[in-house]
Design a protein around this motif. Structure first.
Motif, mmCIF file in Angstrom:
data_model
loop_
_atom_site.group_PDB
_atom_site.id
_atom_site.type_symbol
_atom_site.label_atom_id
_atom_site.label_comp_id
_atom_site.label_asym_id
_atom_site.label_seq_id
_atom_site.Cartn_x
_atom_site.Cartn_y
_atom_site.Cartn_z
ATOM 1 N N LEU A 18 36.968 -4.065 -16.934
ATOM 2 C CA LEU A 18 36.330 -2.880 -16.368
ATOM 3 C C LEU A 18 34.837 -2.831 -16.681
ATOM 4 C CD1 LEU A 18 39.069 -0.194 -17.085
ATOM 5 C CD2 LEU A 18 38.552 -1.320 -14.921
ATOM 6 N N ALA A 19 34.403 -3.588 -17.692
ATOM 7 C CA ALA A 19 32.990 -3.578 -18.081
ATOM 8 C C ALA A 19 32.148 -4.553 -17.265
ATOM 9 C CB ALA A 19 32.862 -3.904 -19.570
ATOM 10 N N GLN A 20 32.784 -5.421 -16.492
ATOM 11 C CA GLN A 20 32.020 -6.403 -15.716
ATOM 12 C C GLN A 20 31.197 -5.710 -14.635
ATOM 13 O OE1 GLN A 20 31.981 -9.626 -16.781
ATOM 14 N NE2 GLN A 20 33.302 -8.748 -18.376
ATOM 15 N N GLU A 21 30.032 -6.278 -14.353
ATOM 16 C CA GLU A 21 29.096 -5.626 -13.440
ATOM 17 C C GLU A 21 29.154 -6.170 -12.015
ATOM 18 O OE1 GLU A 21 25.248 -5.900 -15.190
ATOM 19 O OE2 GLU A 21 25.744 -4.538 -16.846
ATOM 20 N N SER A 22 30.007 -7.139 -11.751
ATOM 21 C CA SER A 22 30.104 -7.709 -10.409
ATOM 22 C C SER A 22 31.527 -8.175 -10.149
ATOM 23 C CB SER A 22 29.144 -8.889 -10.250
ATOM 24 O OG SER A 22 29.559 -9.978 -11.064
ATOM 25 N N VAL A 23 31.833 -8.402 -8.874
ATOM 26 C CA VAL A 23 33.148 -8.923 -8.518
ATOM 27 C C VAL A 23 33.339 -10.308 -9.126
ATOM 28 C CG1 VAL A 23 34.638 -9.674 -6.627
ATOM 29 C CG2 VAL A 23 33.275 -7.595 -6.384
ATOM 30 N N ASP A 24 32.309 -11.157 -9.020
ATOM 31 C CA ASP A 24 32.406 -12.509 -9.576
ATOM 32 C C ASP A 24 32.649 -12.478 -11.077
ATOM 33 O OD1 ASP A 24 32.037 -13.647 -7.112
ATOM 34 O OD2 ASP A 24 29.921 -14.108 -7.404
ATOM 35 N N GLY A 25 31.947 -11.584 -11.761
ATOM 36 C CA GLY A 25 32.139 -11.462 -13.205
ATOM 37 C C GLY A 25 33.545 -11.029 -13.554
ATOM 38 N N THR A 26 34.103 -10.116 -12.766
ATOM 39 C CA THR A 26 35.479 -9.659 -12.983
ATOM 40 C C THR A 26 36.466 -10.795 -12.798
ATOM 41 O OG1 THR A 26 34.901 -7.424 -12.227
ATOM 42 C CG2 THR A 26 37.237 -8.025 -12.218
ATOM 43 N N LEU A 27 36.290 -11.570 -11.721
ATOM 44 C CA LEU A 27 37.214 -12.668 -11.447
ATOM 45 C C LEU A 27 37.132 -13.748 -12.511
ATOM 46 C CD1 LEU A 27 36.741 -13.028 -7.575
ATOM 47 C CD2 LEU A 27 38.476 -11.741 -8.824
ATOM 48 N N GLU A 28 35.924 -14.066 -12.947
ATOM 49 C CA GLU A 28 35.763 -15.086 -13.988
ATOM 50 C C GLU A 28 36.405 -14.637 -15.296
ATOM 51 O OE1 GLU A 28 31.564 -15.685 -14.052
ATOM 52 O OE2 GLU A 28 31.551 -16.777 -12.141
ATOM 53 N N ARG A 29 36.325 -13.341 -15.583
ATOM 54 C CA ARG A 29 36.953 -12.835 -16.806
ATOM 55 C C ARG A 29 38.478 -12.889 -16.687
ATOM 56 N NH1 ARG A 29 37.365 -13.770 -20.803
ATOM 57 N NH2 ARG A 29 37.966 -12.480 -22.556
ATOM 58 N N ILE A 30 39.001 -12.657 -15.486
ATOM 59 C CA ILE A 30 40.444 -12.721 -15.266
ATOM 60 C C ILE A 30 40.968 -14.124 -15.554
ATOM 61 C CG2 ILE A 30 42.251 -12.685 -13.487
ATOM 62 C CD1 ILE A 30 40.639 -10.392 -12.158
ATOM 63 N N SER A 164 40.447 -4.967 -7.452
ATOM 64 C CA SER A 164 40.343 -3.994 -6.369
ATOM 65 C C SER A 164 39.215 -2.999 -6.631
ATOM 66 C CB SER A 164 41.669 -3.258 -6.207
ATOM 67 O OG SER A 164 41.595 -2.300 -5.175
ATOM 68 N N SER A 165 39.123 -2.530 -7.881
ATOM 69 C CA SER A 165 38.084 -1.567 -8.236
ATOM 70 C C SER A 165 36.690 -2.173 -8.109
ATOM 71 C CB SER A 165 38.310 -1.073 -9.668
ATOM 72 O OG SER A 165 37.277 -0.205 -10.077
ATOM 73 N N ALA A 166 36.535 -3.419 -8.580
ATOM 74 C CA ALA A 166 35.234 -4.081 -8.510
ATOM 75 C C ALA A 166 34.821 -4.311 -7.070
ATOM 76 C CB ALA A 166 35.288 -5.408 -9.266
ATOM 77 N N ARG A 167 35.758 -4.699 -6.238
ATOM 78 C CA ARG A 167 35.443 -4.951 -4.834
ATOM 79 C C ARG A 167 35.080 -3.662 -4.107
ATOM 80 N NH1 ARG A 167 39.554 -8.387 -1.126
ATOM 81 N NH2 ARG A 167 40.733 -6.452 -1.169
ATOM 82 N N HIS A 169 33.787 -0.992 -5.468
ATOM 83 C CA HIS A 169 32.472 -0.586 -5.975
ATOM 84 C C HIS A 169 31.371 -1.390 -5.291
ATOM 85 C CE1 HIS A 169 29.509 0.980 -8.773
ATOM 86 N NE2 HIS A 169 29.125 -0.254 -9.049
ATOM 87 N N ALA A 170 31.585 -2.695 -5.143
ATOM 88 C CA ALA A 170 30.589 -3.555 -4.489
ATOM 89 C C ALA A 170 30.405 -3.152 -3.032
ATOM 90 C CB ALA A 170 31.011 -5.017 -4.590
ATOM 91 N N GLN A 171 31.499 -2.814 -2.350
ATOM 92 C CA GLN A 171 31.410 -2.397 -0.953
ATOM 93 C C GLN A 171 30.648 -1.084 -0.818
ATOM 94 O OE1 GLN A 171 35.593 -2.353 -0.044
ATOM 95 N NE2 GLN A 171 35.629 -4.475 0.660
ATOM 96 N N MET A 172 30.857 -0.160 -1.751
ATOM 97 C CA MET A 172 30.144 1.110 -1.714
ATOM 98 C C MET A 172 28.654 0.902 -1.958
ATOM 99 S SD MET A 172 32.797 3.643 -3.737
ATOM 100 C CE MET A 172 31.604 4.985 -3.738
ATOM 101 N N GLU A 173 28.328 0.043 -2.925
ATOM 102 C CA GLU A 173 26.920 -0.237 -3.196
ATOM 103 C C GLU A 173 26.255 -0.868 -1.983
ATOM 104 O OE1 GLU A 173 26.715 -2.608 -6.773
ATOM 105 O OE2 GLU A 173 26.243 -0.804 -7.943
ATOM 106 N N HIS A 174 26.980 -1.779 -1.326
ATOM 107 C CA HIS A 174 26.427 -2.433 -0.140
ATOM 108 C C HIS A 174 26.220 -1.428 0.989
ATOM 109 C CE1 HIS A 174 25.618 -5.641 2.697
ATOM 110 N NE2 HIS A 174 26.508 -5.121 3.525
ATOM 111 N N ALA A 175 27.181 -0.526 1.169
ATOM 112 C CA ALA A 175 27.063 0.483 2.216
ATOM 113 C C ALA A 175 25.874 1.402 1.965
ATOM 114 C CB ALA A 175 28.360 1.297 2.301
ATOM 115 N N LEU A 176 25.688 1.796 0.696
ATOM 116 C CA LEU A 176 24.554 2.664 0.361
ATOM 117 C C LEU A 176 23.228 1.949 0.587
ATOM 118 C CD1 LEU A 176 25.905 4.375 -2.887
ATOM 119 C CD2 LEU A 176 25.448 5.484 -0.688
#
Length: 228
Positions: A18-30, A164-167, A169-176
């Motif tokens: 949950l602390a990762q700042e990007s989708v890629d970071g989340t996946l790499e941690r997984i 799912s949460s990271a993705r 969040h990334a989609q919302m940031e992109h939309a904004l």
């Protein structure tokens, strides 16, 4: 397994995800967590299918990429099956790939030739969507036990929610960011061409449609160049 220590490790892993700042970071941690927490796991990766095209995410070893590409080329394999359909297996554990010639007659012997002895996988899913398959690999036959499967299942459950949460969040940031860029481009057109807000947006939309360029790309050009 020391259950107390394992519970602490899982809790720490969940916080890290949950602390990762990007989708890629989340996946790499997984995938890194899979090699750290699941007994017998030599390598891990996430397989996602787009139609029949395989995408390998956050592989920890070249072996993961080789296996995924082999499954795509042959059109069969355990991770391929799990990621392909929500009707597929949500969890699979293969003790010895040399014994799976009937299920995957092309994949099994070639995967063994790559150096794979056993494999385990988990469909990553939430109530709303299927996200792909988390696949775990070992060079040794019989490397994964029931305890390994339980650990993998717990990891996959946390991973699906974090992914799912990271993705989202990334989609919302992109939309904004897209909305901000479009607004800035409209402001430039309104000032330079003396247009109303409606006219400026209509000009952006018409140029996008006439030239088959996405609206956000048109807006980005105007913000950078002052015009298209």
């Amino acid at each position: 397994m020391d259950l107390g220590r394992f519970a602490q490790q899982m809790a720490s892993m969940a916080r890290d995800l949950l602390a990762q700042e990007s989708v890629d970071g989340t996946l790499e941690r997984i995938t890194a967590s899979a090699t750290e927490l699941v007994e017998g796991c030599d390598a891990a990766g996430i397989l996602v299918l787009h139609d029949a095209k395989v995408e390998t995410l956050a592989p920890t070893h070249q072996l993961v990429i080789d296996s995924d590409q082999l499954q795509q080329r042959l059109g069969e394999g355990p991770g391929f099956d799990a990621a392909y359909s929500s009707q597929g297996e949500r969890v699979f554990r293969i003790a010895d790939l040399t014994g799976e010639h009937q299920r995957w007659p092309a994949y099994a012997p070639q995967a063994h030739a790559l150096g794979l002895g056993s494999m385990m996988g988990f469909l990553l899913f939430t109530d709303d969507e299927d996200l792909g398959a988390l696949n775990l690999y070992s060079r040794r036959p019989g490397a994964f036990t029931e305890t390994s499967e339980l650990a993998g299942w717990l990891l996959a459950s946390h991973a699906a929610v974090a992914f799912s949460s990271a993705r989202t969040h990334a989609q919302m940031e992109h939309a904004l960011a897209t909305r901000h860029t479009i607004g800035e481009a409209m402001g430039i057109l309104m000032g330079s061409r003396h247009l109303t807000e409606h006219e400026a947006f209509d000009a952006l939309r018409r140029y996008s449609q006439d030239n088959n360029i996405k609206l956000r790309e048109v807006a980005h050009r105007i913000c950078e160049q002052g015009s298209v």
